[in-house]
Design a protein around this motif. Structure first.
Motif, PDB file in Angstrom:
ATOM      1  N   GLU A 144      -6.451   5.879  -1.021  1.00  0.00           N
ATOM      2  CA  GLU A 144      -7.803   6.312  -0.678  1.00  0.00           C
ATOM      3  C   GLU A 144      -8.732   5.109  -0.816  1.00  0.00           C
ATOM      4  O   GLU A 144      -8.831   4.503  -1.877  1.00  0.00           O
ATOM      5  N   SER A 145      -9.372   4.734   0.276  1.00  0.00           N
ATOM      6  CA  SER A 145     -10.321   3.625   0.248  1.00  0.00           C
ATOM      7  C   SER A 145     -11.268   3.787   1.431  1.00  0.00           C
ATOM      8  O   SER A 145     -10.955   4.485   2.399  1.00  0.00           O
ATOM      9  N   HIS A 190      -9.406   2.921   4.596  1.00  0.00           N
ATOM     10  CA  HIS A 190      -8.383   3.878   5.019  1.00  0.00           C
ATOM     11  C   HIS A 190      -8.975   5.161   5.595  1.00  0.00           C
ATOM     12  O   HIS A 190      -8.259   5.932   6.233  1.00  0.00           O
ATOM     13  N   ARG A 191     -10.272   5.379   5.392  1.00  0.00           N
ATOM     14  CA  ARG A 191     -10.907   6.533   6.036  1.00  0.00           C
ATOM     15  C   ARG A 191     -10.942   6.375   7.550  1.00  0.00           C
ATOM     16  O   ARG A 191     -11.104   7.351   8.283  1.00  0.00           O
ATOM     17  N   PHE A 204     -10.333   0.249  10.837  1.00  0.00           N
ATOM     18  CA  PHE A 204      -9.065   0.082  10.128  1.00  0.00           C
ATOM     19  C   PHE A 204      -8.351  -1.167  10.632  1.00  0.00           C
ATOM     20  O   PHE A 204      -7.303  -1.110  11.263  1.00  0.00           O
ATOM     21  N   LEU A 235      -4.443  -3.536  -0.403  1.00  0.00           N
ATOM     22  CA  LEU A 235      -5.831  -3.708   0.027  1.00  0.00           C
ATOM     23  C   LEU A 235      -6.749  -4.066  -1.141  1.00  0.00           C
ATOM     24  O   LEU A 235      -7.553  -5.002  -1.036  1.00  0.00           O
ATOM     25  N   ALA A 248      -8.332   5.133   9.139  1.00  0.00           N
ATOM     26  CA  ALA A 248      -6.931   5.092   9.573  1.00  0.00           C
ATOM     27  C   ALA A 248      -6.576   6.350  10.364  1.00  0.00           C
ATOM     28  O   ALA A 248      -7.177   7.417  10.181  1.00  0.00           O
ATOM     29  N   ARG A 287      -0.810   6.655   1.962  1.00  0.00           N
ATOM     30  CA  ARG A 287      -1.812   5.604   2.106  1.00  0.00           C
ATOM     31  C   ARG A 287      -2.838   5.787   0.995  1.00  0.00           C
ATOM     32  O   ARG A 287      -3.149   6.917   0.595  1.00  0.00           O
ATOM     33  N   ASP A 319       2.756   3.562   5.119  1.00  0.00           N
ATOM     34  CA  ASP A 319       1.331   3.888   5.226  1.00  0.00           C
ATOM     35  C   ASP A 319       0.806   3.746   6.639  1.00  0.00           C
ATOM     36  O   ASP A 319      -0.314   4.172   6.929  1.00  0.00           O
ATOM     37  N   ASP A 351       0.808  -1.220   0.000  1.00  0.00           N
ATOM     38  CA  ASP A 351       0.000   0.000   0.000  1.00  0.00           C
ATOM     39  C   ASP A 351       0.838   1.266   0.000  1.00  0.00           C
ATOM     40  O   ASP A 351       0.340   2.353   0.343  1.00  0.00           O
TER      41      ASP A 351
END
Length: 231
Positions: free
Chosen positions: A189-190, A193-194, A58, A39, A196, A187, A166, A33
């Motif tokens: 964007e997914s 990951h929001r 996360f 991911l 994280a 990191r 990341d 990542d």
């Protein structure tokens, strides 16, 4: 040129390619990542097995469900799935956009070492994958904290050093062991990951490899003498 001592990294707990650093800056990079997508292909891998990832936090444990029952898989099953993915990584993982080109350009200014958090038994598969992509820089695979590894590699040299990862805990580990290190948080964007943690001080955030390349090149300075052979 500096040869990194063989006992600088615990070889019982790590795979380490031969590393010879030139008299120039050092950039140490995580792989999953950061350079290679993890991911997104891991989600595709799970789908192929009849599972799905639900990004409620996360973490992977507790968030992977059986598509048939909608029940969370046991932690030990999730741990095994991660290892199975590392076993199959060569068929699933690809680099992020512009990562290969950015690292090729950066290698004209600095020595590059990959520091990947994975069981060392899977390192040779990762080595083949990186080589196939033209990312032929030395690789260390370890499950140990990254701060001591970066400190050992850098060895307190009076040259710029940077670390890219990341995961916030890896950035914090390096910060505590190499205080003069530039820390760069990357990191993808997914939805997962929001959840994280945010980029910690004093790390910088790069949202893609164009931005990361600008930050790293500014830190390491002008290209090295072309007569110097890169590692």
């Amino acid at each position: 040129m500096t040869l990194v001592p063989r006992d600088a990294v615990d070889l019982d707990a790590a795979h380490r390619d031969p590393i010879a650093l030139g008299d120039r800056p050092l950039v140490v990079l995580d792989v999953d990542d950061v350079v290679l997508q993890f991911l997104a292909p891991f989600e595709a891998f799970l789908t192929s097995l009849g599972h799905r990832l639900v990004p409620r936090s996360f973490r992977l444990h507790g968030n992977i469900l059986s598509s048939a029952t909608e029940e969370a898989l046991p932690d030990e099953t999730v741990s095994q799935l991660i290892l199975d993915f590392f076993e199959a990584q060569e068929r699933w993982q690809t680099p992020f956009a512009e990562a290969v080109e950015a690292l090729e350009a950066l290698s004209r200014r600095a020595d590059i070492v990959f520091l990947t958090a994975m069981p060392p038994v899977y390192a040779l598969k990762r080595r083949r994958l990186l080589d196939r992509l033209g990312l032929c820089f030395p690789l260390i695979a370890t499950e140990s904290p990254k701060g001591p590894v970066v400190a050992s590699l850098h060895g307190g040299r009076p040259l710029p050093v940077a670390f890219v990862d990341d995961m916030v805990y890896n950035l914090s580990s390096v910060a505590s062991h190499v205080p003069d290190c530039l820390l760069l948080h990357m990191r993808p964007e997914s939805p997962m990951h929001r959840h994280a943690p945010e980029t910690p001080d004093p790390a910088l955030r790069a949202r893609d490899w164009r931005e990361a390349q600008r930050i790293l090149e500014a830190h390491v300075g002008a290209p090295a003498d072309p007569r110097v052979t890169p590692i």
